[in-house]
Design an enzyme around this catalytic site. Structure first.
Site, mmCIF file in Angstrom:
data_model
loop_
_atom_site.group_PDB
_atom_site.id
_atom_site.type_symbol
_atom_site.label_atom_id
_atom_site.label_comp_id
_atom_site.label_asym_id
_atom_site.label_seq_id
_atom_site.Cartn_x
_atom_site.Cartn_y
_atom_site.Cartn_z
ATOM 1 N N ARG A 1 5.524 -15.170 -1.566
ATOM 2 C CA ARG A 1 4.277 -14.484 -1.919
ATOM 3 C C ARG A 1 3.166 -15.361 -1.364
ATOM 4 O O ARG A 1 2.872 -16.428 -1.921
ATOM 5 C CB ARG A 1 4.177 -14.327 -3.434
ATOM 6 C CG ARG A 1 2.937 -13.593 -3.945
ATOM 7 C CD ARG A 1 3.019 -13.471 -5.458
ATOM 8 N NE ARG A 1 1.826 -12.924 -6.068
ATOM 9 C CZ ARG A 1 1.631 -11.627 -6.310
ATOM 10 N NH1 ARG A 1 2.564 -10.749 -5.959
ATOM 11 N NH2 ARG A 1 0.523 -11.214 -6.891
ATOM 12 N N HIS B 1 2.756 -5.207 1.152
ATOM 13 C CA HIS B 1 3.365 -5.417 -0.167
ATOM 14 C C HIS B 1 4.523 -4.413 -0.276
ATOM 15 O O HIS B 1 4.474 -3.467 -1.065
ATOM 16 C CB HIS B 1 2.319 -5.187 -1.258
ATOM 17 C CG HIS B 1 2.672 -5.769 -2.581
ATOM 18 N ND1 HIS B 1 3.896 -6.374 -2.845
ATOM 19 C CD2 HIS B 1 1.973 -5.839 -3.755
ATOM 20 C CE1 HIS B 1 3.918 -6.788 -4.091
ATOM 21 N NE2 HIS B 1 2.767 -6.480 -4.666
ATOM 22 N N GLN C 1 6.269 -3.335 -3.689
ATOM 23 C CA GLN C 1 5.415 -2.518 -4.534
ATOM 24 C C GLN C 1 5.458 -1.059 -4.103
ATOM 25 O O GLN C 1 5.615 -0.149 -4.929
ATOM 26 C CB GLN C 1 3.976 -3.029 -4.488
ATOM 27 C CG GLN C 1 3.001 -2.201 -5.300
ATOM 28 C CD GLN C 1 3.273 -2.277 -6.781
ATOM 29 O OE1 GLN C 1 3.306 -3.365 -7.354
ATOM 30 N NE2 GLN C 1 3.464 -1.127 -7.428
ATOM 31 N N ASP D 1 -6.417 0.537 -6.153
ATOM 32 C CA ASP D 1 -6.104 -0.885 -6.300
ATOM 33 C C ASP D 1 -7.419 -1.634 -6.466
ATOM 34 O O ASP D 1 -8.508 -1.069 -6.321
ATOM 35 C CB ASP D 1 -5.329 -1.378 -5.072
ATOM 36 C CG ASP D 1 -4.773 -2.788 -5.228
ATOM 37 O OD1 ASP D 1 -4.772 -3.314 -6.358
ATOM 38 O OD2 ASP D 1 -4.339 -3.377 -4.219
ATOM 39 N N CYS E 1 -1.174 -0.530 -8.825
ATOM 40 C CA CYS E 1 -0.150 -1.569 -8.699
ATOM 41 C C CYS E 1 -0.335 -2.695 -9.710
ATOM 42 O O CYS E 1 0.592 -3.486 -9.918
ATOM 43 C CB CYS E 1 -0.133 -2.128 -7.283
ATOM 44 S SG CYS E 1 -1.712 -2.807 -6.750
ATOM 45 N N ARG F 1 9.556 -1.887 -10.263
ATOM 46 C CA ARG F 1 9.644 -3.073 -9.417
ATOM 47 C C ARG F 1 10.986 -3.762 -9.635
ATOM 48 O O ARG F 1 11.622 -4.240 -8.683
ATOM 49 C CB ARG F 1 8.494 -4.043 -9.743
ATOM 50 C CG ARG F 1 7.115 -3.605 -9.310
ATOM 51 C CD ARG F 1 6.952 -3.640 -7.800
ATOM 52 N NE ARG F 1 7.165 -4.964 -7.272
ATOM 53 C CZ ARG F 1 6.257 -5.930 -7.254
ATOM 54 N NH1 ARG F 1 5.047 -5.727 -7.759
ATOM 55 N NH2 ARG F 1 6.527 -7.103 -6.709
#
Length: 360
Positions: free
Chosen positions: A145, A172, A175, A267, A307, A335
Protein backbone atom coordinates in the site's frame (compact mmCIF):
# COMPACT_ATOMS: atom_id res chain seq x y z
CA UNK A 1 2.10 -0.69 -15.86
CA UNK A 2 3.83 2.05 -17.72
CA UNK A 3 3.05 5.47 -16.37
CA UNK A 4 3.23 6.85 -19.91
CA UNK A 5 1.13 4.39 -21.87
CA UNK A 6 -1.67 1.87 -21.81
CA UNK A 7 0.41 -1.28 -22.14
CA UNK A 8 0.80 -3.46 -19.05
CA UNK A 9 4.20 -3.04 -17.46
CA UNK A 10 4.97 -6.77 -17.65
CA UNK A 11 4.78 -6.70 -21.45
CA UNK A 12 7.75 -4.33 -21.36
CA UNK A 13 10.01 -6.93 -19.76
CA UNK A 14 12.20 -8.52 -22.45
CA UNK A 15 12.15 -12.11 -21.32
CA UNK A 16 14.11 -11.96 -18.08
CA UNK A 17 12.20 -11.48 -14.86
CA UNK A 18 8.81 -12.03 -16.50
CA UNK A 19 9.90 -15.48 -17.71
CA UNK A 20 11.50 -16.37 -14.38
CA UNK A 21 8.36 -15.53 -12.51
CA UNK A 22 6.25 -17.48 -14.98
CA UNK A 23 8.51 -20.52 -14.64
CA UNK A 24 8.52 -20.39 -10.86
CA UNK A 25 4.73 -20.27 -10.82
CA UNK A 26 4.41 -23.36 -13.05
CA UNK A 27 3.94 -21.48 -16.30
CA UNK A 28 0.54 -20.04 -15.63
CA UNK A 29 -1.75 -20.41 -18.59
CA UNK A 30 -2.92 -17.37 -20.57
CA UNK A 31 -6.66 -17.45 -20.98
CA UNK A 32 -9.68 -19.28 -19.68
CA UNK A 33 -12.18 -18.38 -17.02
CA UNK A 34 -13.78 -20.00 -14.02
CA UNK A 35 -17.11 -20.78 -15.64
CA UNK A 36 -18.24 -23.50 -13.26
CA UNK A 37 -18.99 -23.14 -9.58
CA UNK A 38 -16.85 -26.12 -8.57
CA UNK A 39 -13.60 -25.32 -10.37
CA UNK A 40 -10.96 -22.64 -10.24
CA UNK A 41 -8.16 -22.11 -12.78
CA UNK A 42 -5.60 -24.92 -12.53
CA UNK A 43 -2.82 -22.36 -12.75
CA UNK A 44 -3.78 -18.70 -12.55
CA UNK A 45 -2.37 -16.81 -15.52
CA UNK A 46 -1.75 -13.61 -13.58
CA UNK A 47 1.55 -13.67 -11.61
CA UNK A 48 0.80 -10.36 -9.83
CA UNK A 49 -2.09 -7.99 -9.21
CA UNK A 50 -0.39 -4.68 -9.83
CA UNK A 51 -3.19 -3.36 -12.03
CA UNK A 52 -6.68 -4.53 -12.94
CA UNK A 53 -5.24 -4.82 -16.44
CA UNK A 54 -3.11 -7.72 -15.21
CA UNK A 55 -6.33 -9.67 -14.67
CA UNK A 56 -8.20 -8.72 -17.82
CA UNK A 57 -11.82 -9.80 -18.36
CA UNK A 58 -11.14 -13.49 -17.69
CA UNK A 59 -9.22 -12.78 -14.50
CA UNK A 60 -11.82 -10.38 -13.13
CA UNK A 61 -14.49 -13.00 -13.81
CA UNK A 62 -12.44 -15.71 -12.08
CA UNK A 63 -11.81 -13.61 -8.98
CA UNK A 64 -15.43 -12.57 -8.58
CA UNK A 65 -16.80 -16.07 -9.12
CA UNK A 66 -14.39 -17.56 -6.61
CA UNK A 67 -15.04 -14.76 -4.11
CA UNK A 68 -18.73 -15.60 -4.22
CA UNK A 69 -18.00 -19.27 -3.53
CA UNK A 70 -15.63 -18.45 -0.68
CA UNK A 71 -18.17 -16.11 0.86
CA UNK A 72 -20.86 -18.80 0.90
CA UNK A 73 -18.54 -21.68 1.89
CA UNK A 74 -15.72 -20.24 4.05
CA UNK A 75 -15.13 -23.44 6.04
CA UNK A 76 -14.26 -25.36 2.88
CA UNK A 77 -11.18 -23.18 2.35
CA UNK A 78 -9.93 -23.16 5.93
CA UNK A 79 -6.51 -24.77 5.32
CA UNK A 80 -6.02 -24.23 1.60
CA UNK A 81 -3.04 -21.89 2.16
CA UNK A 82 -1.65 -23.60 5.25
CA UNK A 83 2.00 -22.79 5.74
CA UNK A 84 1.98 -19.84 3.33
CA UNK A 85 3.32 -16.50 4.53
CA UNK A 86 2.35 -13.01 3.43
CA UNK A 87 4.09 -9.73 4.27
CA UNK A 88 2.40 -6.33 4.03
CA UNK A 89 4.26 -3.03 3.70
CA UNK A 90 1.96 -0.02 4.16
CA UNK A 91 3.17 3.52 3.53
CA UNK A 92 -0.35 4.82 4.23
CA UNK A 93 -2.71 4.27 7.18
CA UNK A 94 -5.35 1.58 6.79
CA UNK A 95 -8.34 0.01 8.48
CA UNK A 96 -10.21 -2.11 5.91
CA UNK A 97 -7.27 -3.08 3.73
CA UNK A 98 -5.01 -4.27 6.53
CA UNK A 99 -7.61 -6.15 8.54
CA UNK A 100 -9.28 -7.83 5.57
CA UNK A 101 -5.96 -9.08 4.21
CA UNK A 102 -4.84 -10.33 7.63
CA UNK A 103 -8.19 -11.94 8.44
CA UNK A 104 -8.42 -13.41 4.96
CA UNK A 105 -4.98 -15.00 5.06
CA UNK A 106 -5.60 -16.38 8.56
CA UNK A 107 -8.93 -17.88 7.52
CA UNK A 108 -7.17 -19.71 4.69
CA UNK A 109 -4.64 -21.19 7.10
CA UNK A 110 -1.72 -18.91 6.25
CA UNK A 111 0.04 -16.22 8.26
CA UNK A 112 0.50 -12.49 7.74
CA UNK A 113 3.21 -10.08 8.84
CA UNK A 114 2.68 -6.33 8.87
CA UNK A 115 5.40 -3.70 8.43
CA UNK A 116 4.40 -0.13 9.26
CA UNK A 117 6.09 1.92 6.57
CA UNK A 118 4.27 5.18 7.29
CA UNK A 119 7.42 6.78 8.72
CA UNK A 120 9.34 6.53 5.43
CA UNK A 121 8.93 5.23 1.89
CA UNK A 122 9.70 1.57 1.26
CA UNK A 123 12.81 2.30 -0.81
CA UNK A 124 14.15 5.09 1.42
CA UNK A 125 16.69 2.98 3.34
CA UNK A 126 17.84 0.63 0.60
CA UNK A 127 17.32 -0.01 -3.07
CA UNK A 128 13.92 -1.47 -3.91
CA UNK A 129 15.42 -4.37 -5.87
CA UNK A 130 17.47 -5.36 -2.81
CA UNK A 131 14.33 -5.34 -0.67
CA UNK A 132 12.54 -7.48 -3.26
CA UNK A 133 15.31 -10.06 -3.48
CA UNK A 134 15.31 -10.41 0.30
CA UNK A 135 11.56 -10.77 0.57
CA UNK A 136 11.28 -13.42 -2.14
CA UNK A 137 13.52 -15.69 -0.05
CA UNK A 138 11.40 -15.36 3.08
CA UNK A 139 7.74 -15.13 2.14
CA UNK A 140 5.28 -16.42 -0.44
CA UNK A 141 3.49 -13.17 -1.27
CA UNK A 142 3.93 -9.39 -0.89
CA UNK A 143 1.14 -6.85 -0.36
CA UNK A 144 1.95 -3.16 -0.84
CA UNK A 145 0.00 0.00 0.00
CA UNK A 146 2.12 2.83 -1.33
CA UNK A 147 2.13 6.42 -2.48
CA UNK A 148 3.62 5.55 -5.87
CA UNK A 149 2.46 3.01 -8.42
CA UNK A 150 6.08 2.76 -9.50
CA UNK A 151 7.00 1.22 -6.13
CA UNK A 152 4.55 -1.62 -6.70
CA UNK A 153 5.63 -2.11 -10.29
CA UNK A 154 9.27 -2.20 -9.22
CA UNK A 155 8.61 -4.77 -6.51
CA UNK A 156 6.75 -6.98 -8.95
CA UNK A 157 9.51 -6.61 -11.53
CA UNK A 158 12.27 -7.67 -9.13
CA UNK A 159 10.48 -10.25 -6.97
CA UNK A 160 9.80 -13.85 -7.95
CA UNK A 161 6.79 -14.10 -5.61
CA UNK A 162 3.37 -12.55 -6.30
CA UNK A 163 2.82 -8.88 -5.51
CA UNK A 164 -0.59 -7.35 -4.78
CA UNK A 165 -1.47 -3.68 -5.15
CA UNK A 166 -3.38 -2.79 -1.97
CA UNK A 167 -3.61 0.85 -3.10
CA UNK A 168 -1.36 3.25 -4.96
CA UNK A 169 -1.73 6.75 -6.34
CA UNK A 170 -3.01 5.29 -9.63
CA UNK A 171 -5.12 2.23 -8.80
CA UNK A 172 -7.02 0.42 -6.06
CA UNK A 173 -7.87 -2.88 -7.78
CA UNK A 174 -8.99 -4.86 -4.71
CA UNK A 175 -11.49 -2.16 -3.82
CA UNK A 176 -13.07 -2.05 -7.28
CA UNK A 177 -13.36 -5.84 -7.38
CA UNK A 178 -15.16 -5.79 -4.03
CA UNK A 179 -17.41 -3.03 -5.33
CA UNK A 180 -18.46 -5.06 -8.34
CA UNK A 181 -19.01 -8.15 -6.21
CA UNK A 182 -21.41 -5.97 -4.20
CA UNK A 183 -23.16 -4.83 -7.39
CA UNK A 184 -23.47 -8.43 -8.60
CA UNK A 185 -24.97 -9.51 -5.29
CA UNK A 186 -27.54 -6.74 -5.53
CA UNK A 187 -28.39 -6.81 -9.24
CA UNK A 188 -27.08 -10.09 -10.67
CA UNK A 189 -25.57 -9.60 -14.12
CA UNK A 190 -24.03 -6.13 -14.30
CA UNK A 191 -23.79 -5.93 -18.09
CA UNK A 192 -27.04 -3.96 -18.25
CA UNK A 193 -26.38 -1.91 -15.13
CA UNK A 194 -24.87 1.56 -14.86
CA UNK A 195 -22.57 2.88 -12.15
CA UNK A 196 -22.27 6.65 -11.80
CA UNK A 197 -19.08 7.82 -10.10
CA UNK A 198 -19.13 11.44 -8.92
CA UNK A 199 -16.16 13.43 -7.62
CA UNK A 200 -12.40 13.19 -8.10
CA UNK A 201 -10.98 11.14 -10.97
CA UNK A 202 -8.62 9.34 -8.61
CA UNK A 203 -7.21 5.85 -8.11
CA UNK A 204 -10.61 4.40 -7.16
CA UNK A 205 -12.18 5.90 -10.27
CA UNK A 206 -9.38 4.37 -12.35
CA UNK A 207 -9.94 0.87 -11.00
CA UNK A 208 -13.71 1.17 -11.33
CA UNK A 209 -13.26 2.15 -14.99
CA UNK A 210 -11.02 -0.83 -15.69
CA UNK A 211 -13.21 -3.30 -13.79
CA UNK A 212 -16.40 -2.08 -15.45
CA UNK A 213 -14.67 -2.44 -18.81
CA UNK A 214 -13.59 -6.00 -18.02
CA UNK A 215 -17.15 -6.94 -17.05
CA UNK A 216 -18.80 -5.33 -20.06
CA UNK A 217 -20.76 -3.00 -17.79
CA UNK A 218 -21.65 0.69 -18.05
CA UNK A 219 -19.91 3.45 -16.10
CA UNK A 220 -20.24 7.23 -16.10
CA UNK A 221 -17.59 9.31 -14.36
CA UNK A 222 -18.46 12.92 -13.55
CA UNK A 223 -15.68 15.19 -12.30
CA UNK A 224 -15.00 18.92 -12.17
CA UNK A 225 -13.03 20.21 -15.17
CA UNK A 226 -9.36 19.47 -14.66
CA UNK A 227 -9.98 16.51 -12.35
CA UNK A 228 -10.86 13.84 -14.89
CA UNK A 229 -9.32 10.35 -14.69
CA UNK A 230 -5.87 9.80 -16.17
CA UNK A 231 -6.18 9.62 -19.97
CA UNK A 232 -3.92 6.57 -20.16
CA UNK A 233 -6.21 4.66 -17.81
CA UNK A 234 -9.25 5.80 -19.78
CA UNK A 235 -7.62 4.67 -23.03
CA UNK A 236 -6.86 1.27 -21.51
CA UNK A 237 -10.43 0.91 -20.25
CA UNK A 238 -11.85 1.85 -23.64
CA UNK A 239 -9.57 -0.65 -25.34
CA UNK A 240 -10.93 -3.41 -23.09
CA UNK A 241 -14.46 -2.10 -23.60
CA UNK A 242 -14.00 -2.59 -27.32
CA UNK A 243 -13.77 -6.32 -26.63
CA UNK A 244 -16.43 -6.62 -23.92
CA UNK A 245 -19.06 -4.13 -25.05
CA UNK A 246 -18.73 -1.94 -21.95
CA UNK A 247 -19.93 1.66 -22.11
CA UNK A 248 -17.68 4.39 -20.70
CA UNK A 249 -18.65 8.03 -20.42
CA UNK A 250 -16.60 10.91 -18.97
CA UNK A 251 -18.65 13.93 -17.98
CA UNK A 252 -18.55 17.16 -16.01
CA UNK A 253 -22.31 17.28 -15.41
CA UNK A 254 -23.03 15.13 -12.36
CA UNK A 255 -26.77 15.23 -12.98
CA UNK A 256 -26.30 13.74 -16.44
CA UNK A 257 -24.12 11.03 -14.92
CA UNK A 258 -26.54 10.09 -12.15
CA UNK A 259 -29.75 10.20 -14.20
CA UNK A 260 -31.27 6.71 -14.12
CA UNK A 261 -28.07 5.11 -12.75
CA UNK A 262 -28.29 1.89 -10.75
CA UNK A 263 -25.53 2.91 -8.34
CA UNK A 264 -24.06 6.24 -7.28
CA UNK A 265 -20.47 6.15 -6.03
CA UNK A 266 -18.25 8.81 -4.54
CA UNK A 267 -14.92 9.05 -2.74
CA UNK A 268 -12.97 11.60 -0.72
CA UNK A 269 -12.18 14.78 -2.58
CA UNK A 270 -8.65 14.88 -1.14
CA UNK A 271 -6.69 11.62 -1.21
CA UNK A 272 -3.72 10.82 1.02
CA UNK A 273 -0.74 12.68 -0.37
CA UNK A 274 -2.86 15.57 -1.72
CA UNK A 275 -3.22 17.47 1.53
CA UNK A 276 -1.58 20.59 0.06
CA UNK A 277 -4.48 20.80 -2.41
CA UNK A 278 -7.18 20.61 0.28
CA UNK A 279 -8.07 24.32 0.34
CA UNK A 280 -8.24 24.58 -3.45
CA UNK A 281 -10.36 21.44 -3.76
CA UNK A 282 -12.68 22.64 -1.01
CA UNK A 283 -13.65 25.50 -3.31
CA UNK A 284 -14.16 23.34 -6.40
CA UNK A 285 -15.86 20.11 -5.31
CA UNK A 286 -18.92 21.09 -3.17
CA UNK A 287 -21.30 21.03 -6.18
CA UNK A 288 -20.38 17.33 -6.55
CA UNK A 289 -21.66 16.33 -3.11
CA UNK A 290 -23.90 13.26 -3.09
CA UNK A 291 -27.08 14.13 -1.21
CA UNK A 292 -30.69 12.98 -1.12
CA UNK A 293 -31.64 15.32 -3.97
CA UNK A 294 -28.97 13.86 -6.23
CA UNK A 295 -29.84 10.26 -5.30
CA UNK A 296 -33.45 10.99 -6.28
CA UNK A 297 -32.25 11.46 -9.87
CA UNK A 298 -30.92 7.88 -10.02
CA UNK A 299 -33.01 4.77 -10.66
CA UNK A 300 -35.74 4.04 -8.07
CA UNK A 301 -33.80 1.03 -6.73
CA UNK A 302 -30.39 2.71 -6.95
CA UNK A 303 -27.78 2.11 -4.27
CA UNK A 304 -25.14 4.38 -2.79
CA UNK A 305 -21.48 3.30 -2.63
CA UNK A 306 -18.32 4.68 -1.02
CA UNK A 307 -14.94 2.99 -0.52
CA UNK A 308 -14.48 4.62 2.93
CA UNK A 309 -13.27 6.37 4.95
CA UNK A 310 -15.93 8.99 4.22
CA UNK A 311 -16.01 12.62 5.23
CA UNK A 312 -19.62 12.90 6.33
CA UNK A 313 -21.17 16.20 5.34
CA UNK A 314 -18.46 16.81 2.75
CA UNK A 315 -18.56 14.51 -0.30
CA UNK A 316 -21.71 12.78 1.02
CA UNK A 317 -24.39 13.65 3.54
CA UNK A 318 -25.31 11.61 6.61
CA UNK A 319 -28.80 11.14 5.18
CA UNK A 320 -27.36 9.21 2.22
CA UNK A 321 -24.67 7.38 4.17
CA UNK A 322 -27.18 6.03 6.67
CA UNK A 323 -30.06 5.43 4.25
CA UNK A 324 -31.43 2.01 3.21
CA UNK A 325 -29.82 2.67 -0.18
CA UNK A 326 -26.34 2.69 1.33
CA UNK A 327 -24.17 -0.38 0.64
CA UNK A 328 -20.97 0.94 2.19
CA UNK A 329 -20.57 -1.80 4.77
CA UNK A 330 -21.40 -4.53 2.26
CA UNK A 331 -18.57 -3.16 0.15
CA UNK A 332 -16.25 -3.24 3.14
CA UNK A 333 -17.22 -6.83 3.94
CA UNK A 334 -16.63 -7.92 0.38
CA UNK A 335 -13.04 -6.71 0.53
CA UNK A 336 -12.42 -9.78 2.71
CA UNK A 337 -13.91 -12.26 0.25
CA UNK A 338 -12.36 -10.75 -2.88
CA UNK A 339 -8.91 -10.64 -1.31
CA UNK A 340 -9.21 -14.23 -0.14
CA UNK A 341 -9.95 -15.21 -3.73
CA UNK A 342 -6.96 -13.24 -4.98
CA UNK A 343 -4.65 -14.84 -2.41
CA UNK A 344 -5.96 -18.32 -3.27
CA UNK A 345 -5.50 -17.83 -7.02
CA UNK A 346 -2.08 -16.15 -6.88
CA UNK A 347 -0.71 -18.78 -4.50
CA UNK A 348 -2.04 -21.71 -6.50
CA UNK A 349 -4.78 -22.95 -4.20
CA UNK A 350 -5.58 -25.79 -6.57
CA UNK A 351 -7.62 -26.87 -9.58
CA UNK A 352 -10.74 -28.33 -8.02
CA UNK A 353 -12.20 -26.35 -5.19
CA UNK A 354 -12.51 -28.04 -1.80
CA UNK A 355 -15.37 -30.51 -1.59
CA UNK A 356 -18.63 -29.05 -0.39
CA UNK A 357 -19.08 -29.63 3.31
CA UNK A 358 -21.85 -32.01 4.28
CA UNK A 359 -22.92 -29.41 6.85
CA UNK A 360 -23.48 -26.59 4.35
Amino acid sequence: MSSSGVVSYKSQLPGTQGQKKESRLNRRASGGTATGLERAPQAFWCPDLVSTRDLGPAGVDAVLRLAGIMKSRPADFRNTLKGRQMVMFFEKPSLRTRLTFEAGMASLGGSAMFVDQTHERLDAREQLSDVAHNLERWVDLIVLRTFSQQTIEGMARHSCVPVINALSDREHPCQALADYLTLMERFGDVKDRCLAYVGDGNNVAHSLLLTAACLGSSIRVATPPGYAPDPHIVAAAREIAGETGAEIQLLNDLHEAVLGADAVYTDAWVSMGQEKEADERAQIFPPYQVNAELMAEAAPDAIFMHCLPAHRGVEVTDAVMDSPQSMIFEQAENRLHVQKAILYLLLGGGDRLPARSAHV
